[in-house]
Design an enzyme around this catalytic site. Structure first.
Site, PDB file in Angstrom:
ATOM      1  N   HIS A 264      32.555  43.775  48.830  1.00 41.18           N
ATOM      2  CA  HIS A 264      33.749  43.803  48.555  1.00 41.18           C
ATOM      3  C   HIS A 264      34.184  44.426  46.836  1.00 41.18           C
ATOM      4  CE1 HIS A 264      38.042  41.740  48.652  1.00 41.18           C
ATOM      5  NE2 HIS A 264      38.001  42.019  47.385  1.00 41.18           N
ATOM      6  N   GLU A 265      33.654  44.094  46.047  1.00 35.40           N
ATOM      7  CA  GLU A 265      33.837  44.706  44.791  1.00 35.40           C
ATOM      8  C   GLU A 265      33.300  46.254  44.479  1.00 35.40           C
ATOM      9  OE1 GLU A 265      35.841  42.742  42.873  1.00 35.40           O
ATOM     10  OE2 GLU A 265      35.378  40.894  43.886  1.00 35.40           O
ATOM     11  N   HIS A 268      36.254  48.156  46.012  1.00 40.81           N
ATOM     12  CA  HIS A 268      37.259  48.066  44.670  1.00 40.81           C
ATOM     13  C   HIS A 268      36.808  49.268  43.718  1.00 40.81           C
ATOM     14  CE1 HIS A 268      40.196  45.252  45.608  1.00 40.81           C
ATOM     15  NE2 HIS A 268      39.221  44.297  45.743  1.00 40.81           N
ATOM     16  N   GLU A 294      43.305  46.325  47.775  1.00 42.96           N
ATOM     17  CA  GLU A 294      42.844  45.480  48.646  1.00 42.96           C
ATOM     18  C   GLU A 294      42.173  46.013  50.089  1.00 42.96           C
ATOM     19  OE1 GLU A 294      42.154  42.591  47.220  1.00 42.96           O
ATOM     20  OE2 GLU A 294      41.388  41.610  48.846  1.00 42.96           O
TER      21      GLU A 294
END
Lengths: 499, 499
Positions: A264-265, A268, A294
């Protein structure tokens, strides 16, 4: 005008330099600053914030923005867009009297520890008077900019995702309510069968760190321009496209938590890494909006990272690191486990399918609060009623209900819906990308390079030089359409759950 | 005057806040910033430096200092001292035209990579023209402040150690030349016998890190206010007495290098930790001078850390961490090893006994350069001649001779002598402390708490509220006397070497 441009650029340079200081402070504080240093440092950070505030409200700077705005047709596209946004911020900021601003910041500093205590003791009564003050301020703020186009809650929503207001979100959540809510209920009546023995095992942090390093290569997270570290909660931070940092938190009794946090990070982070480097020297660097950011993390985490082909490719590595704990886990067990659906109380722990239902509940409540239709006194019961209605579960206490999120205590109203909008963007983007890229083949190749390249070309490189709607249109060839998201979820979970 | 005081305090607050930014940047750069981020960041740091420069040369700030200086008799002691120093800096700074300052900084940025290349290739000819430019600038600088008391090299010396000039250092080094040089020669003719087998072993970093943590407790290096990390070269950094950070560098083939680096940096760090916390909100925080700071690190490293009682107390722990490599090492072996004398070419690798002879050579050369008595053309031969004369060794090349130190390439002339002065302060301080504290008993007790307490009371707490000479006098009851240092060395090494 030349003089105005010079003033504008020079002030931005100073603001970005102070931004570096704030970034370093935030990173250091979250990852390693000594406990005892906070009090002394917070005074210095206060001084830096004040310097930032004074610079960004300097009358000469404001005059320069005004001049450039008057002559915006003569500016190049990037600067034109930048000045439009700068003036919008300015108009908004100037309507907040400085004393109000100071008082609000003081309130925000006070409310946080009270929120923490209220949550710990599940005591909504303790929290309520303070929440009321925040709402009062937010409502006052709504009055500051009464324009024919933007009213009430719309002003706050627009702040987190430009050009998105209740009209757009109402349509979006209507689709979710009609199509997703009944489907999620149907799924949750079924039980997924797999061998979950591995979830009871212990996974030493060393091995988890090792796998995160391995994922760094898989996810094209350039080691020359990134840092991976540990903190209480995972986050992404950075200073332009040459310095992108993520953190993680390793739980020895839960292997998959840190894996999906990392993916997830890194999603980003990859966005920031792939922005046109020239934009680092402008105010148009950085991802364009909350939802678009997101979309990148959720696309990576859910659509790439939870796919069968991803684990067909990478489970062997994970098994190599944890031979005892994972030796008997099959690909089918693992993929089912990371895609299981369970109706829970906590948004941050929700699965991919029900996540947006949690968000929808918050959106409806925020809309009610700010329009005055919902009384703050009744918030817990309103909250609990919606959880019963949409997810079919009975919230046991306010700690796991109305008090679970920190957002309102930080003054963030209008933030929540961007989480779901991001997931919906992701589905539409994935659909467009699949026309150009063989996504499964890319994943199976070991690194996501072709996927990263497509995202760079169609989304990342623009930074914030355009509005999110425009970037979505350029990338997918059409306006936002939430049906891609619902279609994707229904198709994926029908297959997993045999519906 | 009230207005002047307000302006003075407010500007200092901003300068300290910018100082936090510079500290965080330096720390981050040395310990973890991504390689690829340097170019972009250096522009932002340039902007922050410029903001700092403009603030500290702001005419209103200067006027405030001038006003306070005129009324200094009405100020409290701390502020009185602070304003004296501030005005001294101001007078000096105002004499540097801004273009000169900019040109000098550019020169400094250019010379560093050239120095590195010259050192790597042992090519003094490449380096010489650039060194000449630095010296030219330094000489010009000398002319800026022609006062009857302070001339030439004295001005530079005074910058690193206030109130110390050639008069003081000449007397200091004369003592060393007369008493230490012949003694060191006599020692180096003898050979120390011990079992050095353990020095050929490998010591995994994990165990070394573990011992550094253990040392943190021994050295009273408060974990709530400190960070220990790794970097290319060990250093101490921080932000007031609540945030003190040291780094280390672990070599698997050399166990003692990182141990004595840790004790050395913790000595610096303990000084900062024990300064009166109230001084953090003034310009009088931080250690008072280069030499006083060095006295604290060298006292810990050499006088405490290399003592027999220290290792009688802590060798067992080290053996527990490295049972195979150290199992057969006796206390006598270990203590002899860490106190062996060897005449080498490199200052930073020198032992305690010969270290100051390296420094003396640099002092004599700097004095010669700045008075014009030494031609830069002849520097390598002058250097080599002095190494032959004082240490009896033949320098094999300029890489291990004139090119070994980075200081001149950073414009630092007058810095070197503080290293030795610090060691000499340490001996005088130790002598005074021994009258109040049973030092050996304190070390044997496991932590150095009684020693730390004495240093806090007599030196640390003052921060920079007084001149170093004054602090030394308060702590030891007398003026600086280099014989304590030579006596200590002669006594210690006579015993070890059986002279």
């Amino acid at each position: 005008m030349e003089k105005a441009l010079k003033k504008y650029q020079e002030t931005n340079e100073k603001l970005r330099a102070l931004g570096l200081a704030m970034f370093l402070n935030g990173w250091d504080t979250a990852t390693e600053a000594p406990r005892g240093s906070m009090a002394h440092r917070s005074g210095q950070i206060g001084t830096l914030s004040e310097m930032t505030y004074r610079l960004s409200t300097d009358p000469d700077y404001e005059a320069a923005i005004e001049t450039l705005f008057q002559h915006r047709e003569e500016l190049d596209d990037i600067l034109h867009h930048e000045i439009e946004l700068a003036r919008k911020r300015l108009v908004k900021m100037k309507k907040v009297p400085i004393e109000e601003y100071v008082a609000y910041n003081r309130l925000m500093a006070e409310i946080y520890p009270i929120y923490v205590e209220a949550k710990q003791t599940s005591n909504y009564a303790l929290y309520k008077p303070h929440l009321l003050k925040v709402i009062e301020f937010q409502k006052k703020y709504l009055g500051w900019e009464k324009t024919p186009e933007l009213q009430g809650y719309d002003i706050l929503l627009d702040e987190y995702e430009p050009e998105y207001g209740t009209k757009e979100y109402d349509a979006f959540f209507k689709t979710l309510k009609e199509r997703l809510v009944p489907f999620a209920k149907a799924v949750s009546r079924k039980k997924l069968k797999y061998n979950a023995a591995f979830t009871k095992k212990t996974f030493p942090k060393e091995g988890q760190r090792e796998f995160a390093k391995y994922l760094q290569t898989v996810m094209c997270f350039d080691p020359d321009r990134t840092v991976i570290k540990e903190s209480e909660h995972p986050f992404t931070s950075g200073n332009g496209c040459t310095d992108v940092r993520i953190t993680n938190h390793y739980h020895e009794n839960d292997l998959t938590s840190a894996i999906f946090s990392a993916i997830h990070e890194m999603g980003h982070g990859l966005y920031e890494l792939q922005i046109d480097p020239a934009l680092d020297e402008t105010n148009s660097g950085g991802g364009v909006s909350m939802a678009m950011h997101e979309s990148q993390s959720r696309l990576m985490e859910n659509m790439i990272g939870r796919s069968e082909v991803f684990w067909r490719t990478h489970l062997p590595k994970l098994q190599e690191l944890f031979p005892k704990a994972l030796g008997k886990t099959t690909l089918d067990d693992f993929v089912k486990h990371v895609n299981r659906v369970s109706r829970g109380f906590i948004r941050t722990e929700a699965d991919e399918l029900t996540y947006s239902i949690h968000v929808m509940i918050r959106y409806e409540i925020e809309k009610g609060i700010l329009s005055g239709r919902v009384d703050v006194e009744d918030l817990p019961s309103v909250w609990n009623k919606k959880y019963k209605q949409y997810l079919g579960i009975v919230v046991p206490d306010d700690k796991r209900g109305i008090l679970q999120d920190v957002h309102w205590s930080q003054g963030s109203f209008g933030y929540f819906p961007t989480y779901s909008l991001g997931s919906a963007y992701a589905a539409q983007i994935y659909h467009a990308m699949a026309k150009d890229v063989d996504i499964d083949a890319a994943i199976a190749s070991g690194t996501i390079r072709p996927i990263a390249d497509w995202l760079k070309e169609h989304i990342h490189r623009y930074g914030s030089t355009k509005y999110p709607k425009e970037i979505l249109r350029l990338a997918t060839g059409e306006d936002f359409n939430p049906n891609y998201y619902v279609d994707y979820l229904i198709q994926k979970y029908s297959k997993i759950y045999g519906l």
